[in-house]
Design a protein around this motif. Structure first.
Motif, mmCIF file in Angstrom:
data_model
loop_
_atom_site.group_PDB
_atom_site.id
_atom_site.type_symbol
_atom_site.label_atom_id
_atom_site.label_comp_id
_atom_site.label_asym_id
_atom_site.label_seq_id
_atom_site.Cartn_x
_atom_site.Cartn_y
_atom_site.Cartn_z
ATOM 1 N N SER A 1 -6.815 -0.813 -1.041
ATOM 2 C CA SER A 1 -6.388 -0.182 -2.291
ATOM 3 C C SER A 1 -7.511 0.668 -2.891
ATOM 4 C CB SER A 1 -5.915 -1.241 -3.287
ATOM 5 O OG SER A 1 -6.916 -2.214 -3.497
ATOM 6 N N GLU B 1 -13.876 -7.337 -8.454
ATOM 7 C CA GLU B 1 -13.880 -8.113 -7.210
ATOM 8 C C GLU B 1 -14.828 -9.285 -7.379
ATOM 9 O OE1 GLU B 1 -12.254 -8.453 -4.224
ATOM 10 O OE2 GLU B 1 -13.736 -10.031 -3.904
ATOM 11 N N HIS C 1 0.824 -1.213 0.000
ATOM 12 C CA HIS C 1 0.000 0.000 0.000
ATOM 13 C C HIS C 1 0.857 1.262 0.000
ATOM 14 C CE1 HIS C 1 -3.837 -2.154 1.559
ATOM 15 N NE2 HIS C 1 -3.652 -2.285 0.264
HETATM 16 C C1 LIG Z 1 -5.515 -9.542 -1.255
HETATM 17 S S1 LIG Z 1 -7.185 -9.143 -1.502
HETATM 18 C C2 LIG Z 1 -7.153 -7.549 -2.193
HETATM 19 C C3 LIG Z 1 -6.653 -6.447 -1.401
HETATM 20 C C4 LIG Z 1 -6.693 -5.108 -2.082
HETATM 21 N N1 LIG Z 1 -6.208 -5.157 -3.469
HETATM 22 C C5 LIG Z 1 -5.868 -4.122 -1.319
HETATM 23 O O1 LIG Z 1 -4.700 -3.873 -1.690
HETATM 24 O O2 LIG Z 1 -6.372 -3.550 -0.346
HETATM 25 C C6 LIG Z 1 -7.681 -10.096 -2.900
HETATM 26 C C7 LIG Z 1 -9.121 -9.953 -3.311
HETATM 27 O O3 LIG Z 1 -9.280 -10.554 -4.580
HETATM 28 C C8 LIG Z 1 -10.543 -11.175 -4.648
HETATM 29 N N2 LIG Z 1 -10.447 -12.207 -5.706
HETATM 30 C C9 LIG Z 1 -9.952 -13.466 -5.602
HETATM 31 N N3 LIG Z 1 -9.959 -14.080 -6.802
HETATM 32 C C10 LIG Z 1 -10.417 -13.176 -7.689
HETATM 33 C C11 LIG Z 1 -10.598 -13.178 -9.112
HETATM 34 N N4 LIG Z 1 -10.315 -14.262 -9.837
HETATM 35 N N5 LIG Z 1 -11.070 -12.061 -9.702
HETATM 36 C C12 LIG Z 1 -11.336 -10.950 -8.970
HETATM 37 N N6 LIG Z 1 -11.194 -10.882 -7.627
HETATM 38 C C13 LIG Z 1 -10.725 -11.971 -7.000
HETATM 39 C C14 LIG Z 1 -10.759 -11.715 -3.255
HETATM 40 O O4 LIG Z 1 -12.137 -11.879 -2.985
HETATM 41 C C15 LIG Z 1 -10.114 -10.617 -2.393
HETATM 42 O O5 LIG Z 1 -11.069 -9.691 -1.975
#
Ligand SMILES: C[S@@+](CC[C@H](N)C(=O)[O-])C[C@H]1O[C@@H](n2cnc3c(N)ncnc32)[C@H](O)[C@@H]1O
Length: 389
Positions: A58, A84, A16
């Protein structure tokens, strides 16, 4: 799954902070000449935007960055595309966007990134694009990551294309299967997809040949796979450069995850390097505060003074190392810039040091009579030609 986004995990602090440092200069620089000063950001694994305790994820951060860009004297229009998979997180993200994204162009796409990516690439076709891929498990196949570059031309005047991906240490779990007598082929095939072929199996086994590899061997094997991945991404992206940042809680611990940044633009490499260095500094500060909690140091804020002293020691070590390496390069007798010799000058300090360290190292070498070049007043020290004295 519900507790997953409750509160920011320490591992998230670095990624971040790097995003926080990088998005503004990216928008400012690439949006200067783009159509309508538009710039696109895809957050492909977006999460809910904010953690349950209110801290920025993010999503909220990108909204804040887009507002800041719109408020510049010469405004940039940062268009945000969130993807998402989980319905509940997408719904929460929508609330965050409704509350904090007034006046911005945003799309929220619930579902799989693979499903939404092609149309988002289309929407951003003619403008600079930064794509952030931050899965909690395995990332989409290399073919799909590379597709971000493939349909977007590089070269002079073309809109920038950059990606930042989180290659999680899940690789270690899958790689470890190669050392077992009965690996599950279906699982290995999943990594073949992520890595764009079976090459990673050999890369892993070269560093980890035995059935009972040590932790160091596994870390080396993982890094070899990450480096191989970055090399393939560079190639598929048509001559991109990459930064790899291994995210460790402490220097003596194994990486939690790897961030890979790819760009075709030299300026992007330089600015991202600065952002990574500042991100790492914030990460060290975070850990110093965490370590001081519940101690006498924590109570009166003395940890911050101790942390600043440690930073001064690191700064001095890095400046001395850089000065030594610059001296070695100057001894070869030809003028050169740091940008032309990143491996020789930066080496293991890539993404760790930044302009301020270069300036002091060049000053040191100049005071020692090894170069005639004065860095005073020079902004771009990466490209500054250093003349042997
Ligand atoms: C590590 S978290 C994201 C954190 C966020 N990007 C941040 O930096 O605050 C990953 C997210 O991706 C979502 N996710 C998992 N597989 C996915 C996919 N194939 N396509 C889109 N979202 C997905 C999950 O539900 C989760 O909320």
């Amino acid at each position: 799954m519900t507790s997953f986004h409750k509160t920011k995990k320490s591992a998230a602090v670095l990624k971040h902070e790097i995003l926080n440092q990088y998005i503004s200069p990216f928008a400012s620089k690439t949006g200067l000449w783009s159509q309508g000063h538009r710039v696109a950001v895809i957050d492909g694994y977006a999460g809910p935007g904010r953690y349950e305790d209110g801290k920025e994820g993010s999503g909220a951060m990108l909204l804040r960055k887009a507002h800041q860009a719109a408020a510049m004297n010469s405004p940039r229009q940062v268009e945000l595309h969130f993807v998402e998979k989980e319905a509940a997180f997408a719904a929460r993200l929508r609330e965050v966007v409704v509350a904090e994204g007034v006046g911005l162009t945003c799309t929220i796409n619930q579902g799989e990134i693979s499903q939404h990516l092609p149309k988002l690439l289309d929407a951003a076709k003619a403008i600079p694009l930064f794509t952030y891929l931050d899965p909690c498990g395995l990332i989409i196949p290399l073919d799909e990551v590379a597709s971000i570059f493939v349909d977007r031309p590089g070269g002079q005047g073309a809109p920038a294309t950059e990606v930042l991906i989180n290659l999680t240490a899940h690789l270690r779990r899958f790689g470890g299967m190669l050392n077992s007598p009965n690996p599950v082929e279906a699982s290995l095939k999943r990594i073949d997809g992520v890595c764009g072929g079976e090459w990673w199996r050999d890369a892993w086994l070269e560093k980890c040949p035995s059935q009972d590899p040590s932790d160091d061997e596994k870390t080396a094997a993982e890094l070899a796979v990450v480096e191989g991945y970055a090399a393939r991404l560079r190639e598929r992206a048509g001559g991109a450069g990459t930064w790899i940042i291994d995210v460790r809680p402490r220097a003596d611990r194994k990486p939690l995850y790897y961030l890979i940044f790819a760009t075709r633009n030299v300026n992007g490499m330089v600015v991202f390097g600065e952002s990574a260095s500042l991100g790492l500094k914030a990460w060290r500060k975070y850990h110093a505060e965490l370590a001081a909690e519940d101690t006498l140091f924590g109570a009166d804020g003395a940890w911050e003074e101790a942390w600043k002293d440690q930073e001064k020691v690191l700064d001095r070590q890095w400046i001395d190392t850089l000065a030594e390496r610059l001296t070695g390069e100057l001894a070869k007798g030809e003028p050169f810039s740091i940008l032309q010799r990143p491996a020789e000058v930066l080496g293991d300090l890539a993404g760790v040091v930044r302009g301020t360290h270069f300036r002091k190292a060049i000053d040191k070498v100049r005071n020692e009579g090894k170069t005639t070049t004065d860095p005073k007043g020079v902004n771009d020290l990466w490209s500054l030609k250093l003349m042997p004295a």
